[in-house]
Design a protein around this motif. Structure first.
Motif, PDB file in Angstrom:
ATOM      1  N   ARG A  47       0.862  -1.184   0.000  1.00 55.50           N
ATOM      2  CA  ARG A  47       0.000   0.000   0.000  1.00 55.50           C
ATOM      3  C   ARG A  47       0.895   1.229   0.000  1.00 55.50           C
ATOM      4  O   ARG A  47       2.105   1.112   0.170  1.00 55.50           O
ATOM      5  CB  ARG A  47      -0.931  -0.025   1.221  1.00 55.50           C
ATOM      6  CG  ARG A  47      -0.184  -0.368   2.492  1.00 55.50           C
ATOM      7  CD  ARG A  47      -0.585   0.403   3.666  1.00 55.50           C
ATOM      8  NE  ARG A  47      -0.506   1.822   3.489  1.00 55.50           N
ATOM      9  CZ  ARG A  47       0.613   2.539   3.642  1.00 55.50           C
ATOM     10  NH1 ARG A  47       1.777   1.972   3.915  1.00 55.50           N
ATOM     11  NH2 ARG A  47       0.589   3.861   3.487  1.00 55.50           N
ATOM     12  N   GLY A  48       0.251   2.405  -0.149  1.00 56.73           N
ATOM     13  CA  GLY A  48       1.018   3.631  -0.316  1.00 56.73           C
ATOM     14  C   GLY A  48       1.144   3.882  -1.808  1.00 56.73           C
ATOM     15  O   GLY A  48       1.561   2.983  -2.550  1.00 56.73           O
ATOM     16  N   ALA A  49       0.758   5.090  -2.218  1.00 55.83           N
ATOM     17  CA  ALA A  49       0.609   5.350  -3.657  1.00 55.83           C
ATOM     18  C   ALA A  49       1.846   4.955  -4.495  1.00 55.83           C
ATOM     19  O   ALA A  49       1.713   4.188  -5.458  1.00 55.83           O
ATOM     20  CB  ALA A  49       0.233   6.816  -3.862  1.00 55.83           C
ATOM     21  N   PRO A  50       3.052   5.419  -4.163  1.00 58.75           N
ATOM     22  CA  PRO A  50       4.192   5.036  -5.012  1.00 58.75           C
ATOM     23  C   PRO A  50       4.484   3.540  -4.969  1.00 58.75           C
ATOM     24  O   PRO A  50       4.820   2.941  -6.009  1.00 58.75           O
ATOM     25  CB  PRO A  50       5.362   5.839  -4.433  1.00 58.75           C
ATOM     26  CG  PRO A  50       4.702   7.011  -3.759  1.00 58.75           C
ATOM     27  CD  PRO A  50       3.439   6.451  -3.173  1.00 58.75           C
ATOM     28  N   ARG A  90      -7.093  -0.784  -7.313  1.00 60.40           N
ATOM     29  CA  ARG A  90      -7.492   0.309  -6.404  1.00 60.40           C
ATOM     30  C   ARG A  90      -7.724   1.561  -7.252  1.00 60.40           C
ATOM     31  O   ARG A  90      -6.937   1.835  -8.164  1.00 60.40           O
ATOM     32  CB  ARG A  90      -6.424   0.574  -5.333  1.00 60.40           C
ATOM     33  CG  ARG A  90      -6.293  -0.568  -4.329  1.00 60.40           C
ATOM     34  CD  ARG A  90      -5.455  -0.166  -3.131  1.00 60.40           C
ATOM     35  NE  ARG A  90      -6.190   0.662  -2.188  1.00 60.40           N
ATOM     36  CZ  ARG A  90      -5.620   1.270  -1.147  1.00 60.40           C
ATOM     37  NH1 ARG A  90      -4.328   1.171  -0.935  1.00 60.40           N
ATOM     38  NH2 ARG A  90      -6.348   1.996  -0.310  1.00 60.40           N
ATOM     39  N   CYS A 156      -1.771   8.419   8.615  1.00 56.35           N
ATOM     40  CA  CYS A 156      -1.489   7.281   7.746  1.00 56.35           C
ATOM     41  C   CYS A 156       0.014   7.000   7.728  1.00 56.35           C
ATOM     42  O   CYS A 156       0.734   7.361   8.658  1.00 56.35           O
ATOM     43  CB  CYS A 156      -2.054   7.501   6.340  1.00 56.35           C
ATOM     44  SG  CYS A 156      -2.174   5.938   5.408  1.00 56.35           S
ATOM     45  N   ASN A 157       0.473   6.337   6.687  1.00 55.34           N
ATOM     46  CA  ASN A 157       1.899   6.071   6.554  1.00 55.34           C
ATOM     47  C   ASN A 157       2.345   6.485   5.170  1.00 55.34           C
ATOM     48  O   ASN A 157       1.966   5.853   4.174  1.00 55.34           O
ATOM     49  CB  ASN A 157       2.216   4.584   6.783  1.00 55.34           C
ATOM     50  CG  ASN A 157       3.664   4.292   6.432  1.00 55.34           C
ATOM     51  OD1 ASN A 157       3.971   3.889   5.314  1.00 55.34           O
ATOM     52  ND2 ASN A 157       4.569   4.529   7.351  1.00 55.34           N
ATOM     53  N   ALA A 158       3.100   7.568   5.134  1.00 51.85           N
ATOM     54  CA  ALA A 158       3.714   8.004   3.883  1.00 51.85           C
ATOM     55  C   ALA A 158       5.218   7.876   4.071  1.00 51.85           C
ATOM     56  O   ALA A 158       5.980   8.803   3.834  1.00 51.85           O
ATOM     57  CB  ALA A 158       3.296   9.426   3.551  1.00 51.85           C
ATOM     58  N   THR A 168       7.428   9.909   1.560  1.00 51.22           N
ATOM     59  CA  THR A 168       7.171  11.290   1.115  1.00 51.22           C
ATOM     60  C   THR A 168       7.053  12.180   2.358  1.00 51.22           C
ATOM     61  O   THR A 168       8.000  12.866   2.724  1.00 51.22           O
ATOM     62  CB  THR A 168       5.902  11.340   0.246  1.00 51.22           C
ATOM     63  OG1 THR A 168       4.808  10.732   0.954  1.00 51.22           O
ATOM     64  CG2 THR A 168       6.113  10.620  -1.067  1.00 51.22           C
ATOM     65  N   GLN A 195      -2.812   2.383   9.669  1.00 51.11           N
ATOM     66  CA  GLN A 195      -1.476   2.542   9.068  1.00 51.11           C
ATOM     67  C   GLN A 195      -0.583   3.427   9.948  1.00 51.11           C
ATOM     68  O   GLN A 195       0.639   3.266   9.956  1.00 51.11           O
ATOM     69  CB  GLN A 195      -1.581   3.174   7.667  1.00 51.11           C
ATOM     70  CG  GLN A 195      -2.196   2.272   6.619  1.00 51.11           C
ATOM     71  CD  GLN A 195      -3.686   2.543   6.436  1.00 51.11           C
ATOM     72  OE1 GLN A 195      -4.367   2.928   7.383  1.00 51.11           O
ATOM     73  NE2 GLN A 195      -4.192   2.334   5.243  1.00 51.11           N
ATOM     74  N   ASP A 236      -2.551  10.731  -2.456  1.00 49.06           N
ATOM     75  CA  ASP A 236      -2.808   9.646  -3.406  1.00 49.06           C
ATOM     76  C   ASP A 236      -3.138  10.183  -4.791  1.00 49.06           C
ATOM     77  O   ASP A 236      -2.946   9.488  -5.783  1.00 49.06           O
ATOM     78  CB  ASP A 236      -3.945   8.768  -2.881  1.00 49.06           C
ATOM     79  CG  ASP A 236      -3.516   8.096  -1.591  1.00 49.06           C
ATOM     80  OD1 ASP A 236      -3.004   6.976  -1.641  1.00 49.06           O
ATOM     81  OD2 ASP A 236      -3.647   8.723  -0.521  1.00 49.06           O
ATOM     82  N   ASN A 246      -6.119  12.192   0.139  1.00 46.91           N
ATOM     83  CA  ASN A 246      -5.211  11.391   0.973  1.00 46.91           C
ATOM     84  C   ASN A 246      -6.084  10.591   1.941  1.00 46.91           C
ATOM     85  O   ASN A 246      -7.321  10.690   1.931  1.00 46.91           O
ATOM     86  CB  ASN A 246      -4.230  12.303   1.717  1.00 46.91           C
ATOM     87  CG  ASN A 246      -3.116  11.509   2.375  1.00 46.91           C
ATOM     88  OD1 ASN A 246      -2.475  10.689   1.728  1.00 46.91           O
ATOM     89  ND2 ASN A 246      -2.909  11.695   3.668  1.00 46.91           N
ATOM     90  N   LYS A 247      -5.423   9.803   2.762  1.00 46.35           N
ATOM     91  CA  LYS A 247      -6.124   8.913   3.688  1.00 46.35           C
ATOM     92  C   LYS A 247      -7.236   9.635   4.456  1.00 46.35           C
ATOM     93  O   LYS A 247      -7.065  10.782   4.876  1.00 46.35           O
ATOM     94  CB  LYS A 247      -5.099   8.326   4.665  1.00 46.35           C
ATOM     95  CG  LYS A 247      -5.633   7.364   5.690  1.00 46.35           C
ATOM     96  CD  LYS A 247      -6.411   6.232   5.088  1.00 46.35           C
ATOM     97  CE  LYS A 247      -5.648   5.443   4.060  1.00 46.35           C
ATOM     98  NZ  LYS A 247      -6.504   4.505   3.291  1.00 46.35           N
ATOM     99  N   PHE A 313     -10.478   7.439   1.576  1.00 43.02           N
ATOM    100  CA  PHE A 313      -9.772   8.719   1.376  1.00 43.02           C
ATOM    101  C   PHE A 313     -10.734   9.882   1.513  1.00 43.02           C
ATOM    102  O   PHE A 313     -11.951   9.709   1.416  1.00 43.02           O
ATOM    103  CB  PHE A 313      -9.141   8.761  -0.029  1.00 43.02           C
ATOM    104  CG  PHE A 313      -8.212   7.607  -0.276  1.00 43.02           C
ATOM    105  CD1 PHE A 313      -6.910   7.632   0.186  1.00 43.02           C
ATOM    106  CD2 PHE A 313      -8.653   6.465  -0.941  1.00 43.02           C
ATOM    107  CE1 PHE A 313      -6.058   6.556  -0.005  1.00 43.02           C
ATOM    108  CE2 PHE A 313      -7.811   5.378  -1.143  1.00 43.02           C
ATOM    109  CZ  PHE A 313      -6.512   5.426  -0.664  1.00 43.02           C
TER     110      PHE A 313
HETATM  111  C1  LIG Z   1       3.309   7.840   0.214  1.00 42.84           C
HETATM  112  S1  LIG Z   1       1.644   7.978  -0.193  1.00 42.84           S
HETATM  113  C2  LIG Z   1       0.920   7.123   1.057  1.00 42.84           C
HETATM  114  C3  LIG Z   1      -0.489   7.271   1.003  1.00 42.84           C
HETATM  115  O1  LIG Z   1      -1.109   6.004   0.791  1.00 42.84           O
HETATM  116  C4  LIG Z   1      -2.041   5.843   1.801  1.00 42.84           C
HETATM  117  O2  LIG Z   1      -3.143   5.090   1.506  1.00 42.84           O
HETATM  118  P1  LIG Z   1      -3.236   3.495   1.642  1.00 42.84           P
HETATM  119  O3  LIG Z   1      -2.583   3.037   2.891  1.00 42.84           O
HETATM  120  O4  LIG Z   1      -4.714   3.239   1.635  1.00 42.84           O
HETATM  121  O5  LIG Z   1      -2.563   2.970   0.388  1.00 42.84           O
HETATM  122  C5  LIG Z   1      -2.350   7.199   2.329  1.00 42.84           C
HETATM  123  O6  LIG Z   1      -3.372   7.893   1.783  1.00 42.84           O
HETATM  124  C6  LIG Z   1      -1.001   7.824   2.299  1.00 42.84           C
HETATM  125  O7  LIG Z   1      -0.859   9.144   2.452  1.00 42.84           O
END
Ligand SMILES: CSC[C@H]1O[C@H](OP(=O)(O)O)[C@H](O)[C@@H]1O
Length: 343
Positions: A47-50, A90, A156-158, A168, A195, A236, A246-247, A313
């Protein structure tokens, strides 16, 4: 940094850190099929956009390497089909579509089955390598926003595991640590999937960075009582006008930050911008399974049959964002500044 890599390519398969099991179990999945990559993205193992984009790029490489035809047209057809399938894993993080588009372009310009296979793997590895460099740059720029002793809130976790490396929104904290600058992080737990509680605290503690866990509902009180100096989060998808998805919970933090006169920053690479999406209202918001809210660690905590709304989100409108930190510098969240970034 001792934080493990979330995605890597090993022995013709994808080695994936299973983020669902952290922080107490460090387990890796070995993915050898496109279907398993789809499932890993959908179920938040990655998970995490990148990181989602990187996993999908390797998924395309898997598609090409496991399809046995030597007819380049047949191979392209199969790879495009798998790429389209992965794009449905997703909907919100645009990095997924950005990475798949990059992979598709490589497929288009490959002339033989062998060169296609070589080219897609090379491109996936390049996407991953570039992301680590981009995240380090984001960290450098973001660090200019903070001073020794600052207390910064995030959600969340970036972090490193949401990207190729560094993260990030968390990147500046790793760089600050390297340079002896003391920053304290207040991490919102990030219901429903935690997260923040599970991943951000773990990552920062691994790097010996001062982190305090709070529940999402404690954000306002914490901003006031702990003299929070700034909020920084990942994103995201950032629309052409600067509205940023974002989250879930990020929008609330942006409103609170405005109310307290605290700067609110988004940290994201250029691959998170979507110039085809004019504003936040046009960003598709993922709704996830109700059990993420009704159950905690498999235990039902809500009445059976309760109605549930579970958007993953929300969108912080541009007018609540002080600045967007990118690998090219810190920009204002407006249409002109974003267009200039891509000019
Ligand atoms: C480094 S972008 C991380 C971004 O991804 C998270 O979402 P998810 O855990 O659902 O993939 C979140 O929105 C974070 O900021």
């Amino acid at each position: 940094m001792t934080i493990p890599q979330s995605v890597s390519w090993e022995n013709h398969t994808i080695r994936l850190l299973d983020q669902r099991k952290l922080p107490h179990v460090t387990e890796y999945l070995t993915l050898g099929t496109v279907e398993s990559v789809f499932e890993a993205i959908k179920s938040l193992a990655v998970r995490g956009a990148p990181a989602i984009g990187i996993a999908a790029a390797f998924g395309v490489a898997l598609s090409a390497l496991t399809c046995k035809t030597e007819d380049v047209h047949e191979l392209k057809e199969q790879v495009f089909m798998d790429s389209g399938y992965l794009s449905q894993s997703r909907p919100t993080a645009v990095n997924l579509f950005w990475a798949l588009n990059r992979m598709n372009e490589v497929v288009v310009r490959s002339n033989t089955a062998q060169s296609l296979r070589e080219n897609v793997l090379a491109e996936a590895l390049t996407i991953q390598k570039e992301d680590a460099e981009v995240c380090r740059s984001i960290g450098e720029h973001a660090l200019t926003l903070f001073q020794n002793g600052d207390r910064v809130m995030t959600i969340c976790n970036a972090g490193s595991i949401a990207t190729a490396k560094y993260g990030t929104a968390l990147a500046p904290f790793f760089l600050a640590k390297e340079r002896g600058i003391h920053l304290s992080v207040f991490a919102c737990e990030t219901r429903p999937v935690f997260q923040g509680a599970r991943l951000t605290t773990w990552e920062l503690m691994q790097a010996d960075i001062d982190v305090t866990l709070i529940t999402d509902s404690m954000a306002a009180h914490t901003m006031k009582m702990k003299q929070i100096s700034a909020v920084i989060t990942g994103a995201d998808r950032i629309a052409a006008n600067g509205d940023s998805a974002n989250k879930i919970g990020t929008f609330g933090l942006a409103v609170l930050a405005k109310s307290f006169g605290i700067p609110f920053y988004i940290a994201a690479p250029l691959s998170t911008f979507d110039l085809d999406t004019p504003n936040g209202d046009a960003i598709p918001i993922e709704e996830r399974d109700p059990s993420e809210i009704t159950h905690v660690n498999g235990v039902n905590i809500a009445p059976d049959g309760v109605n549930v709304f579970n958007p993953a989100f929300d969108v912080a409108p541009a007018d609540l964002i002080t600045g967007i930190v990118t690998e090219k510098g810190i920009i204002k969240p407006d249409k002109a500044s974003i267009a200039a970034l891509f000019a």
